[in-house]
Write a protein that holds these residues in place. Structure first.
Motif, PDB file in Angstrom:
ATOM      1  N   UNK A 181       0.677  -0.997  -0.075  1.00  0.00           N
ATOM      2  CA  UNK A 181       0.102   0.073   0.076  1.00  0.00           C
ATOM      3  C   UNK A 181       0.850   1.274  -0.020  1.00  0.00           C
ATOM      4  N   UNK A 182       0.195   2.429  -0.560  1.00  0.00           N
ATOM      5  CA  UNK A 182       1.134   3.419  -0.268  1.00  0.00           C
ATOM      6  C   UNK A 182       0.917   3.883   1.192  1.00  0.00           C
ATOM      7  N   UNK A 183       1.778   4.639   1.743  1.00  0.00           N
ATOM      8  CA  UNK A 183       1.818   5.112   2.981  1.00  0.00           C
ATOM      9  C   UNK A 183       1.084   6.326   3.210  1.00  0.00           C
ATOM     10  N   UNK A 184       0.040   6.626   4.390  1.00  0.00           N
ATOM     11  CA  UNK A 184      -0.780   7.895   4.055  1.00  0.00           C
ATOM     12  C   UNK A 184      -0.695   8.448   5.599  1.00  0.00           C
ATOM     13  N   UNK A 185      -0.046   9.800   5.514  1.00  0.00           N
ATOM     14  CA  UNK A 185      -0.113  10.347   6.639  1.00  0.00           C
ATOM     15  C   UNK A 185      -0.840  11.595   6.702  1.00  0.00           C
ATOM     16  N   UNK A 192       4.716   1.114   1.279  1.00  0.00           N
ATOM     17  CA  UNK A 192       4.536  -0.090   2.028  1.00  0.00           C
ATOM     18  C   UNK A 192       4.662  -1.286   1.297  1.00  0.00           C
ATOM     19  N   UNK A 236      -8.437   6.900   2.087  1.00  0.00           N
ATOM     20  CA  UNK A 236      -7.125   7.261   2.171  1.00  0.00           C
ATOM     21  C   UNK A 236      -6.453   5.883   2.360  1.00  0.00           C
ATOM     22  N   UNK A 237      -6.611   4.654   1.598  1.00  0.00           N
ATOM     23  CA  UNK A 237      -5.983   3.563   1.743  1.00  0.00           C
ATOM     24  C   UNK A 237      -5.899   2.952   3.187  1.00  0.00           C
ATOM     25  N   UNK A 285       0.391   6.999  13.262  1.00  0.00           N
ATOM     26  CA  UNK A 285      -0.176   8.143  12.636  1.00  0.00           C
ATOM     27  C   UNK A 285      -0.290   7.658  10.989  1.00  0.00           C
ATOM     28  N   UNK A 300      -1.927   5.290   7.787  1.00  0.00           N
ATOM     29  CA  UNK A 300      -3.175   4.170   7.452  1.00  0.00           C
ATOM     30  C   UNK A 300      -2.707   2.708   7.748  1.00  0.00           C
TER      31      UNK A 300
END
Lengths: 327, 327
Positions: free
Chosen positions: A217-221, A229, A289-290, B316, B318
């Motif tokens: 997955x994309x890491x989303x903050x 990731x 948001x993933x 923090x 996803x």
């Protein structure tokens, strides 16, 4: 006397009766017209005559179907078109996988399924399966180049010829919409298709069941992209799975040289880099948001080719017919 | 002079004009009536007034839906009910498998899906998945008895508690129709459900991708049952796979002691024998006399439970949310 009175009465009203009656005739004609036009726009499809049986049939077959499926028309023609590129190859599980995936896609409106087989000629059983699904599809072949097919060690670039053939078809036939590489053994939540349809450039989302991490997955903050990731980054700029992104057709058409490389492990990265100018931070993040899994990288256990059937023992039985279907 | 001529002309025709015009008025009224009655019976549902907007809404919401889905009503309530018994258990692939199977079943009318998990309590994620599918379902739990769960060697009787729980539900809730044991990882052609629905006692059909033979099937000669073809006969009277037969509910209800035994490898045989009196030669042969494959025993590659996520590194993000979904 009475006759003359009557005659006189008529004579007396002669001037008014025709006017009144002309008026009535006019009103009647007007009512017919109005009545016709109230019903006309929603009962009678354009361009057919008023024969009631024809109208009834036309309405029940065509117009009613369009009005079904709750809100959107049956064919979803008001939605951006979706192009699903599915590479496949002959193996014992192939018909099963495509059957299962067809059931999923049959729930998705305004979709074109590009099924592209690593083969030199098309397979009648697959043609039949696709035709029976009722889906809008294109069945094509795109064999792996011989140089890779004859490779004896290391992984082969599976599905690359197929996917590039799909891109070529889109360049020649599509003007807008979104495309997505959907392998025939993966599992797709129907919500995925609703979300990727509005991709402006490249959208991304988590893929379950990948490597030991269990997810890619994309890491989303704070709603912002901040890296990838994945169980294996391997120096990739875009460390994503083939099932983890969708691309706008218009975005592709503006990049005539974008292509998938024949490089095992780097197919996704190579293709996404070829969409330059395009940077990871421009990715559109889907699946809330993933935070949700809408696609799983399921893999079906490989079966060995089936053993031969004893033709003497089972002569005259259904097994001879079954063997013709088995791989 | 002209005026008098005109006046005289009218006078002259006084006797004929009203008759003509009355006739015209009558014809107009008749046309309106006829026109109204031609449209009325098929455009306007009974018992609502003629307000066009109301009619339009009523038609598009109710009548059109009934007329959709080709011939049969949307809910297929005129078809014999189908009960699909699906045992399941918690594992990384579980949500994917049930998602995929739900897409297939969503194409089948008048169906009840009995999803029975080998667990002590129900899983909210599965409840949500089933609810989102829009299918008529029952989600139940039926844990494997501890004596088998703690078994350390040899295969365990997987899914037996679940299937017996399904049979129990059918005995308590169904009066007619047909039931079928459908594992969550198999693949089903939609044609299968059309055919098993009319089972009178027990119907059978080939299952693809089983053992090295590649198929398990009744052997059929000249349209007559003549034995079982299966990679492993093992002394079984009914050498069939769990996905290879369907049973009439009424037939089951007449056999109150029919049950599936906790005996690995002999679950199908034991259950079919418990339907006594019933002999193999009484089997109804489906799939065009067992010459077509309408169900495949696909198996999904097992994934290890996902590795833990570094909570400090990915705090923090996803990934914390994703980890809650992963098994």
């Amino acid at each position: 006397m009475y006759f003359f009175l009557f005659q006189r009465k008529i004579d007396h009203e002669t001037m008014r009766i025709p006017m009144k009656l002309y008026l009535i005739v006019f009103v009647c004609a007007f009512i017919i017209l109005v009545q016709y036009h109230i019903y006309n726009p929603w009962v009678i499809p354009n361009g057919i005559n008023n024969n009631v049986n024809e109208v009834r049939q036309e309405v029940s077959e065509r117009k009613l179907q369009v009005l079904c499926n709750n809100v959107t028309p049956d064919d979803g023609s008001d939605l951006p078109p979706l192009f699903i590129i599915t590479p496949t190859y002959k193996r014992p599980e192939q018909l099963a996988e495509l059957t299962r995936l067809s059931h999923t896609l049959m729930h998705v409106p305004n979709l074109t399924w590009l099924v592209i087989e690593d083969a030199y000629k098309r397979n009648d059983l697959i043609e039949e399966l696709l035709s029976r699904s009722g889906l809008r599809y294109q069945y094509m072949v795109a064999p792996m180049p011989v140089e890779f097919k004859n490779k004896t060690r290391g992984p082969k670039p599976r599905g690359v010829s197929n996917r590039n053939k799909g891109l070529q078809w889109i360049r020649q036939n599509a003007k807008s919409g979104v495309f997505y590489f959907a392998d025939d053994d993966n599992t797709y939540d129907l919500e995925l298709f609703k979300q990727i349809r509005y991709t402006k450039r490249v959208s991304m989302f988590p893929v379950g069941l990948i490597t030991k991490a269990g997810v890619s997955s994309p890491i989303v903050r704070n709603g912002v992209f901040s890296g990838f990731y994945d169980g294996w980054i391997g120096g990739r700029k875009f460390a994503v799975d083939m099932a983890g992104f969708a691309v706008s057709v218009e975005f592709l058409l503006l990049r005539p040289h974008a292509v998938m490389p024949f490089k095992p492990g780097f197919e996704e990265d190579g293709f996404l880099k070829s969409l330059s100018p395009f940077e990871p931070k421009q990715v559109e993040l889907l699946a809330t948001n993933c935070t949700k899994i809408l696609v799983w990288h399921t893999q079906t256990k490989k079966n060995e080719p089936s053993l031969p059937i004893d033709m003497n023992k089972y002569n005259n039985s259904n097994l001879i017919m079954l063997k013709k279907i088995l791989v």
